[in-house]
Design a protein around this motif. Structure first.
Motif, PDB file in Angstrom:
ATOM      1  N   LEU A  89       7.593  12.742  -7.975  1.00 36.64           N
ATOM      2  CA  LEU A  89       6.796  12.308  -6.828  1.00 36.64           C
ATOM      3  C   LEU A  89       7.466  11.181  -6.041  1.00 36.64           C
ATOM      4  O   LEU A  89       6.957  10.766  -4.993  1.00 36.64           O
ATOM      5  CB  LEU A  89       5.414  11.841  -7.291  1.00 36.64           C
ATOM      6  CG  LEU A  89       4.489  12.890  -7.929  1.00 36.64           C
ATOM      7  CD1 LEU A  89       3.216  12.224  -8.417  1.00 36.64           C
ATOM      8  CD2 LEU A  89       4.179  14.012  -6.964  1.00 36.64           C
ATOM      9  N   GLY A  90       8.568  10.671  -6.552  1.00 34.20           N
ATOM     10  CA  GLY A  90       9.228   9.553  -5.875  1.00 34.20           C
ATOM     11  C   GLY A  90       8.491   8.239  -6.047  1.00 34.20           C
ATOM     12  O   GLY A  90       8.537   7.365  -5.178  1.00 34.20           O
ATOM     13  N   LEU A  91       7.803   8.088  -7.194  1.00 33.24           N
ATOM     14  CA  LEU A  91       6.979   6.895  -7.432  1.00 33.24           C
ATOM     15  C   LEU A  91       7.506   6.017  -8.559  1.00 33.24           C
ATOM     16  O   LEU A  91       6.838   5.055  -8.956  1.00 33.24           O
ATOM     17  CB  LEU A  91       5.538   7.317  -7.752  1.00 33.24           C
ATOM     18  CG  LEU A  91       4.794   8.101  -6.667  1.00 33.24           C
ATOM     19  CD1 LEU A  91       3.429   8.537  -7.175  1.00 33.24           C
ATOM     20  CD2 LEU A  91       4.653   7.270  -5.388  1.00 33.24           C
ATOM     21  N   ARG A  92       8.690   6.336  -9.088  1.00 31.30           N
ATOM     22  CA  ARG A  92       9.172   5.615 -10.270  1.00 31.30           C
ATOM     23  C   ARG A  92       9.275   4.107 -10.008  1.00 31.30           C
ATOM     24  O   ARG A  92       8.953   3.303 -10.880  1.00 31.30           O
ATOM     25  CB  ARG A  92      10.518   6.180 -10.699  1.00 31.30           C
ATOM     26  CG  ARG A  92      11.073   5.548 -11.982  1.00 31.30           C
ATOM     27  CD  ARG A  92      12.067   6.445 -12.673  1.00 31.30           C
ATOM     28  NE  ARG A  92      13.049   6.996 -11.744  1.00 31.30           N
ATOM     29  CZ  ARG A  92      13.879   7.980 -12.058  1.00 31.30           C
ATOM     30  NH1 ARG A  92      13.821   8.535 -13.258  1.00 31.30           N
ATOM     31  NH2 ARG A  92      14.756   8.426 -11.182  1.00 31.30           N
ATOM     32  N   ASN A  93       9.717   3.717  -8.814  1.00 30.42           N
ATOM     33  CA  ASN A  93       9.867   2.291  -8.512  1.00 30.42           C
ATOM     34  C   ASN A  93       8.535   1.566  -8.379  1.00 30.42           C
ATOM     35  O   ASN A  93       8.494   0.328  -8.386  1.00 30.42           O
ATOM     36  CB  ASN A  93      10.675   2.105  -7.221  1.00 30.42           C
ATOM     37  CG  ASN A  93      12.116   2.537  -7.366  1.00 30.42           C
ATOM     38  OD1 ASN A  93      12.644   2.612  -8.481  1.00 30.42           O
ATOM     39  ND2 ASN A  93      12.769   2.840  -6.254  1.00 30.42           N
ATOM     40  N   PHE A  94       7.455   2.325  -8.251  1.00 30.12           N
ATOM     41  CA  PHE A  94       6.138   1.728  -8.066  1.00 30.12           C
ATOM     42  C   PHE A  94       5.264   1.843  -9.318  1.00 30.12           C
ATOM     43  O   PHE A  94       4.102   1.416  -9.307  1.00 30.12           O
ATOM     44  CB  PHE A  94       5.417   2.394  -6.883  1.00 30.12           C
ATOM     45  CG  PHE A  94       6.276   2.530  -5.656  1.00 30.12           C
ATOM     46  CD1 PHE A  94       7.051   1.469  -5.218  1.00 30.12           C
ATOM     47  CD2 PHE A  94       6.319   3.725  -4.951  1.00 30.12           C
ATOM     48  CE1 PHE A  94       7.855   1.597  -4.089  1.00 30.12           C
ATOM     49  CE2 PHE A  94       7.114   3.861  -3.822  1.00 30.12           C
ATOM     50  CZ  PHE A  94       7.889   2.790  -3.390  1.00 30.12           C
ATOM     51  N   ASP A  95       5.818   2.436 -10.383  1.00 29.41           N
ATOM     52  CA  ASP A  95       5.059   2.615 -11.628  1.00 29.41           C
ATOM     53  C   ASP A  95       5.092   1.321 -12.432  1.00 29.41           C
ATOM     54  O   ASP A  95       5.758   1.203 -13.456  1.00 29.41           O
ATOM     55  CB  ASP A  95       5.648   3.776 -12.430  1.00 29.41           C
ATOM     56  CG  ASP A  95       4.824   4.112 -13.670  1.00 29.41           C
ATOM     57  OD1 ASP A  95       3.611   3.816 -13.661  1.00 29.41           O
ATOM     58  OD2 ASP A  95       5.400   4.649 -14.643  1.00 29.41           O
ATOM     59  N   LEU A  96       4.351   0.338 -11.948  1.00 31.38           N
ATOM     60  CA  LEU A  96       4.361  -1.014 -12.494  1.00 31.38           C
ATOM     61  C   LEU A  96       2.930  -1.458 -12.782  1.00 31.38           C
ATOM     62  O   LEU A  96       1.973  -0.855 -12.291  1.00 31.38           O
ATOM     63  CB  LEU A  96       5.015  -1.971 -11.488  1.00 31.38           C
ATOM     64  CG  LEU A  96       6.476  -1.656 -11.131  1.00 31.38           C
ATOM     65  CD1 LEU A  96       6.910  -2.464  -9.914  1.00 31.38           C
ATOM     66  CD2 LEU A  96       7.387  -1.926 -12.318  1.00 31.38           C
ATOM     67  N   PRO A  97       2.755  -2.518 -13.574  1.00 28.53           N
ATOM     68  CA  PRO A  97       1.402  -2.998 -13.859  1.00 28.53           C
ATOM     69  C   PRO A  97       0.653  -3.385 -12.592  1.00 28.53           C
ATOM     70  O   PRO A  97       1.248  -3.832 -11.603  1.00 28.53           O
ATOM     71  CB  PRO A  97       1.642  -4.227 -14.748  1.00 28.53           C
ATOM     72  CG  PRO A  97       2.982  -3.996 -15.364  1.00 28.53           C
ATOM     73  CD  PRO A  97       3.786  -3.277 -14.327  1.00 28.53           C
ATOM     74  N   ALA A  98      -0.665  -3.191 -12.634  1.00 29.39           N
ATOM     75  CA  ALA A  98      -1.547  -3.663 -11.564  1.00 29.39           C
ATOM     76  C   ALA A  98      -2.635  -4.466 -12.267  1.00 29.39           C
ATOM     77  O   ALA A  98      -3.738  -3.984 -12.507  1.00 29.39           O
ATOM     78  CB  ALA A  98      -2.138  -2.492 -10.783  1.00 29.39           C
ATOM     79  N   PRO A  99      -2.323  -5.716 -12.641  1.00 27.38           N
ATOM     80  CA  PRO A  99      -3.210  -6.489 -13.520  1.00 27.38           C
ATOM     81  C   PRO A  99      -4.572  -6.783 -12.903  1.00 27.38           C
ATOM     82  O   PRO A  99      -4.712  -6.905 -11.683  1.00 27.38           O
ATOM     83  CB  PRO A  99      -2.417  -7.775 -13.757  1.00 27.38           C
ATOM     84  CG  PRO A  99      -1.453  -7.860 -12.627  1.00 27.38           C
ATOM     85  CD  PRO A  99      -1.115  -6.459 -12.263  1.00 27.38           C
ATOM     86  N   MET A 100      -5.561  -6.915 -13.778  1.00 30.25           N
ATOM     87  CA  MET A 100      -6.905  -7.270 -13.348  1.00 30.25           C
ATOM     88  C   MET A 100      -6.890  -8.680 -12.782  1.00 30.25           C
ATOM     89  O   MET A 100      -6.294  -9.586 -13.367  1.00 30.25           O
ATOM     90  CB  MET A 100      -7.875  -7.185 -14.521  1.00 30.25           C
ATOM     91  CG  MET A 100      -9.329  -7.246 -14.155  1.00 30.25           C
ATOM     92  SD  MET A 100      -9.969  -5.703 -13.446  1.00 30.25           S
ATOM     93  CE  MET A 100     -10.054  -4.660 -14.904  1.00 30.25           C
ATOM     94  N   ALA A 101      -7.517  -8.864 -11.631  1.00 23.72           N
ATOM     95  CA  ALA A 101      -7.540 -10.172 -10.982  1.00 23.72           C
ATOM     96  C   ALA A 101      -8.851 -10.357 -10.247  1.00 23.72           C
ATOM     97  O   ALA A 101      -9.569  -9.393  -9.965  1.00 23.72           O
ATOM     98  CB  ALA A 101      -6.364 -10.299 -10.007  1.00 23.72           C
ATOM     99  N   GLU A 102      -9.161 -11.618  -9.935  1.00 19.20           N
ATOM    100  CA  GLU A 102     -10.336 -11.910  -9.130  1.00 19.20           C
ATOM    101  C   GLU A 102     -10.060 -11.490  -7.689  1.00 19.20           C
ATOM    102  O   GLU A 102      -9.047 -11.887  -7.108  1.00 19.20           O
ATOM    103  CB  GLU A 102     -10.664 -13.399  -9.187  1.00 19.20           C
ATOM    104  CG  GLU A 102     -11.228 -13.857 -10.519  1.00 19.20           C
ATOM    105  CD  GLU A 102     -12.605 -13.276 -10.796  1.00 19.20           C
ATOM    106  OE1 GLU A 102     -13.368 -13.066  -9.825  1.00 19.20           O
ATOM    107  OE2 GLU A 102     -12.910 -13.020 -11.971  1.00 19.20           O
ATOM    108  N   ALA A 103     -10.946 -10.710  -7.113  1.00 18.81           N
ATOM    109  CA  ALA A 103     -10.715 -10.217  -5.761  1.00 18.81           C
ATOM    110  C   ALA A 103     -10.901 -11.316  -4.719  1.00 18.81           C
ATOM    111  O   ALA A 103     -10.174 -11.378  -3.725  1.00 18.81           O
ATOM    112  CB  ALA A 103     -11.656  -9.056  -5.463  1.00 18.81           C
ATOM    113  N   GLY A 104     -11.877 -12.169  -4.953  1.00 15.90           N
ATOM    114  CA  GLY A 104     -12.145 -13.226  -3.984  1.00 15.90           C
ATOM    115  C   GLY A 104     -12.734 -12.714  -2.683  1.00 15.90           C
ATOM    116  O   GLY A 104     -12.716 -13.404  -1.659  1.00 15.90           O
ATOM    117  N   ILE A 105     -13.246 -11.486  -2.705  1.00 16.57           N
ATOM    118  CA  ILE A 105     -13.840 -10.900  -1.499  1.00 16.57           C
ATOM    119  C   ILE A 105     -15.337 -11.195  -1.478  1.00 16.57           C
ATOM    120  O   ILE A 105     -16.050 -10.896  -2.439  1.00 16.57           O
ATOM    121  CB  ILE A 105     -13.609  -9.375  -1.458  1.00 16.57           C
ATOM    122  CG1 ILE A 105     -12.115  -9.059  -1.369  1.00 16.57           C
ATOM    123  CG2 ILE A 105     -14.341  -8.759  -0.274  1.00 16.57           C
ATOM    124  CD1 ILE A 105     -11.804  -7.576  -1.430  1.00 16.57           C
TER     125      ILE A 105
END
Length: 442
Positions: free
Chosen positions: A360-376
């Motif tokens: 899919l061409g996504l290897r460079n983007f297959d990284l953690p997306a850690p849980m964080a406070e949105a602040g929204i």
């Protein structure tokens, strides 16, 4: 109030994206209840992090749901690669004293492990019949976030928040909890991108999610994540092909190699789903009603279109063409048997997630997306009346009504399959339409 009534009042739906009202699903009796923690769509990270952050709540909600359906066993399906989460879940199951009922079952890192029919087979060895649902083989499936919401409902908390992963070609990959009804653009900006002129956004995972034509919408209970990519990325260009363009390319190029069929997850489960035959019927205008009806067996996992076809054609779009046509004509596929067995070749044709991500061409983007406070802190929200399978919720508030966060603002219509909706902020109702209820903060 019974737990089933609490679940109904809380407005819980399938949080994995399907959106089926959970209270309706839990009225059945089953041998197994299965927790879908596979999260097989590349780049999405919600389920694995929820199981790490709220193991007790998810286990308790899952166990309670299992007792409701009189299940003999409750199996948590999670990919083997999540070793730390698996160890944590096993430990908490024992501490909570539910080890005789709840078990962790490890899944291979394949796509689509989260397809509920694939999940049923991987965890129980049972094959859901063609056009069928898991309860037909004694199984009920719930998502891990749904299990968390069931626990919250038992504590009197309705569904007013949603967990979302924002990932892709962005500076800041993140998973956040936001109020239902939050403007989508506010969530997308958490990625570190302000101007989306050169970007396209996929609503959901990169395999099954559509490219959004408008990012000015609002978060619903069904949203799972957003994948942001440059407009010239292969995946965006592939997903932006129109049905007419796909039909012309398919007809000119398909050589009937049948790779789309050989790797089809439903075909490998023993179903008569054969995309190469559907391509043949479409490309040569063959008057074959049975061949057309076969398209109704497609689960739209998109593996045929984004991975299997060596020529980069569009088998899924061919399936959708006939699927829509059959729906318009009210023609239904009728299975010729009731029991199915997985094909013997299945174990040799499973698609590894890493290989899929590379394709899919996504290897460079297959990284953690850690849980964080949105602040929204949205000053205005829009709660969709239909963000679930079935009839839209019936508004029970009017413009000018002051509401509190967690207050029910839309009820289930009498005798309908539907789900209640609640305000996610305190404020005043500013607009009510057939499609949404708008609320402005104080």
């Amino acid at each position: 109030m019974s737990l089933l009534e609490q679940i109904k009042d809380a407005g819980i739906i399938g949080a994995g994206g399907a959106g089926f009202p959970t209270h309706a699903k839990l009225t059945s009796k089953a041998d197994y209840i299965l927790l879908n923690g596979a999260e097989c769509e590349p780049l999405l990270r919600v389920d694995q992090q929820l199981m790490a952050d709220y193991p007790d709540e998810i286990i308790k909600g899952f166990e309670a749901a299992g007792r409701l359906v009189s299940a003999k066993k409750a199996l948590i399906g999670i990919k083997k690669k999540h070793g730390k989460v698996i160890a944590l879940l096993k430990e908490r199951i024992q501490v909570l004293g539910v080890g005789d009922f709840v078990e962790v079952s490890e899944l291979p890192d394949i796509y689509p492990a989260g397809d509920e029919q694939v999940l049923v087979y991987q965890l129980t060895g049972r094959v859901v019949p063609e056009t069928g649902i898991p309860i037909q083989v004694g199984c009920v499936v719930v998502n891990s976030e749904t299990a968390l919401n069931i626990f919250k409902a038992s504590q009197g908390q309705p569904v007013t928040e949603k967990y979302i992963t924002v990932a892709g070609d962005v500076p800041n990959r993140v998973t956040v909890k936001v109020p239902v009804g939050t403007p989508i653009i506010d969530v997308l900006r958490l990625s570190g991108i302000e101007d989306f002129t050169d970007y396209a956004v996929i609503d959901g995972g990169p395999m099954m999610g559509p490219v959004m034509t408008d990012i000015g919408g609002f978060i619903t209970k069904k949203n799972k994540g957003f994948v942001v990519l440059k407009k010239d990325h292969f995946l965006i260009r592939k997903k932006s092909v129109t049905p007419d363009q796909a039909r012309r390319v398919n007809k000119a190029t398909c050589e009937q190699c049948r790779m789309c069929t050989d790797l089809c997850p439903r075909y490998l489960l023993g179903h008569n789903m054969q995309p190469h035959k559907i391509m043949r019927v479409l490309n040569y205008s063959i008057d074959d009603l049975e061949g057309q009806k076969m398209a109704q067996l497609c689960c739209q996992c998109n593996l045929c279109e984004l991975f299997s076809c060596p020529a980069g054609l569009h088998p899924k779009m061919a399936n959708l063409h006939f699927k829509d046509m059959m729906a318009e004509q009210k023609i239904k596929y009728t299975p010729d048997k009731t029991e199915f067995e997985a094909r013997s070749i299945r174990n040799y044709r499973l698609v590894p997630s890493k290989r899929l991500i590379a394709r899919l061409g996504l290897r460079n983007f297959d990284l953690p997306a850690p849980m964080a406070e949105a602040g929204i802190v949205p000053q205005m929200i829009r709660i969709a009346t239909r963000q679930h399978v079935g009839a839209p919720a019936e508004p029970i508030v009017a413009p000018g009504t002051r509401v509190e966060a967690g207050q029910m603002i839309g009820k289930i219509p009498e005798g309908a399959l539907s789900a209640a909706i609640h305000s996610s902020i305190s404020g005043v109702v500013s607009e009510v339409t057939a499609d949404y209820i708008e609320i402005r903060r104080n």
